[in-house]
Scaffold this active site. Sequence first.
Site, PDB file in Angstrom:
ATOM      1  N   ASN A 280       0.872  -1.179   0.000  1.00  0.00           N
ATOM      2  CA  ASN A 280       0.000   0.000   0.000  1.00  0.00           C
ATOM      3  C   ASN A 280       0.910   1.230   0.000  1.00  0.00           C
ATOM      4  OD1 ASN A 280      -1.775   2.056   0.497  1.00  0.00           O
ATOM      5  ND2 ASN A 280      -2.419   1.327   2.519  1.00  0.00           N
TER       6      ASN A 280
ATOM      7  N   LYS B 256       0.102   4.236  -0.216  1.00  0.00           N
ATOM      8  CA  LYS B 256      -0.560   5.411   0.383  1.00  0.00           C
ATOM      9  C   LYS B 256      -0.368   6.626  -0.530  1.00  0.00           C
ATOM     10  CE  LYS B 256      -0.275   3.171   4.822  1.00  0.00           C
ATOM     11  NZ  LYS B 256      -0.175   3.226   6.269  1.00  0.00           N
TER      12      LYS B 256
ATOM     13  N   HIS C 247      -9.515   0.831   4.637  1.00  0.00           N
ATOM     14  CA  HIS C 247      -8.275   1.006   5.389  1.00  0.00           C
ATOM     15  C   HIS C 247      -8.546   1.889   6.612  1.00  0.00           C
ATOM     16  CE1 HIS C 247      -4.238   2.288   6.450  1.00  0.00           C
ATOM     17  NE2 HIS C 247      -3.822   1.203   5.830  1.00  0.00           N
TER      18      HIS C 247
ATOM     19  N   GLU D 134      -7.048   4.314   7.786  1.00  0.00           N
ATOM     20  CA  GLU D 134      -6.900   5.759   7.519  1.00  0.00           C
ATOM     21  C   GLU D 134      -8.160   6.314   6.856  1.00  0.00           C
ATOM     22  OE1 GLU D 134      -3.131   5.415   5.515  1.00  0.00           O
ATOM     23  OE2 GLU D 134      -2.239   4.809   7.424  1.00  0.00           O
TER      24      GLU D 134
ATOM     25  N   GLU E 213      -5.316  -5.169  10.350  1.00  0.00           N
ATOM     26  CA  GLU E 213      -4.316  -4.148  10.629  1.00  0.00           C
ATOM     27  C   GLU E 213      -4.672  -3.461  11.946  1.00  0.00           C
ATOM     28  OE1 GLU E 213      -2.266  -2.806   6.716  1.00  0.00           O
ATOM     29  OE2 GLU E 213      -4.033  -1.558   7.025  1.00  0.00           O
TER      30      GLU E 213
ATOM     31  N   GLY F 113       2.311   2.254  10.954  1.00  0.00           N
ATOM     32  CA  GLY F 113       3.239   3.378  10.837  1.00  0.00           C
ATOM     33  C   GLY F 113       3.876   3.784  12.156  1.00  0.00           C
TER      34      GLY F 113
ATOM     35  N   SER G  41       3.465  -2.156  10.424  1.00  0.00           N
ATOM     36  CA  SER G  41       4.905  -2.172  10.684  1.00  0.00           C
ATOM     37  C   SER G  41       5.568  -3.510  10.336  1.00  0.00           C
ATOM     38  CB  SER G  41       5.195  -1.773  12.137  1.00  0.00           C
ATOM     39  OG  SER G  41       4.738  -0.447  12.386  1.00  0.00           O
TER      40      SER G  41
END
Length: 255
Positions: free
Chosen positions: A12, A14, A99, A101, A170, A176, A216
């Site tokens: 991904n 991003k 996702h 985010e 996730e 991150g 991560s």
Amino acid sequence: MALMRKPVVAGNWKMFKCGDEAATLAAAVDSGGSPLAAEVDIVICPPFPALVRVADVLRAGSVALGAQNMHWENEGAYTGEVAPPMLVDAGCRYVILGHSERRTLFHETDENVNRKTHAAIAAGLVPIVCIGETLDEREAGKTHNVIAAQVEGSLKGIGAELSRIIVAYEPVWAIGTGLTATPEQAQDVHAFIRRRLGQIGDRPSAESTRILYGGSVKPANAGELFRQPDIDGGLIGGAALDADAFLAIAKAATV
Ligand code: 13P
């Protein structure tokens, strides 16, 4: 990872990489990834404007193209949105949906994600449906409840199509942050997800669904995560922006 499920490693990207940079990274992943393609499905998901450019680089077909989001309608007055047939037209075979985010920053709900999941399947795309708990939810002992609600909400009506989707677990606190779920923590949630899939579909279909871990993942920790029986590969963020690191993670999925 079970032998019957082919592992998947998806990158991904991003909101990183413009045209030339995207093409260079894709070409490096393509040449290093092609020899691994018999053993692992490798997918890269660049931002929308780079999709067509990257599709041109991936002509051999061993590394597949995916998008990071889409709308559920096939066309219409939805300014700023991208429709499933547009992704197919750009050369995509996969699409990341829900996702964290998007859920956190853009207010996507399980209901939206569910509409998108149905639309992706109808368009012939493989949805990579993301779920995961926040740190507060984990610390309050609510991880399984949150995951159960996300599985049921995001995958409503998908019971008969479980072999056509991919689920990505996730944990939000691991994205991150450099904090990775331990292999045991991840395996516990993956096994739980698979049991819930068995309740919305049937057990053989749930056994065939690939469930990826994300958060991560790096070359140094990928191997021990991927060796867990219910972890079928990874959804990779930061490390997917470096061809060597991403390919080392893909290689870890073949062992
Ligand atoms: P990182 O690998 O950078 O933690 O990101 C994970 C992720 O969000 C992939 O979708």
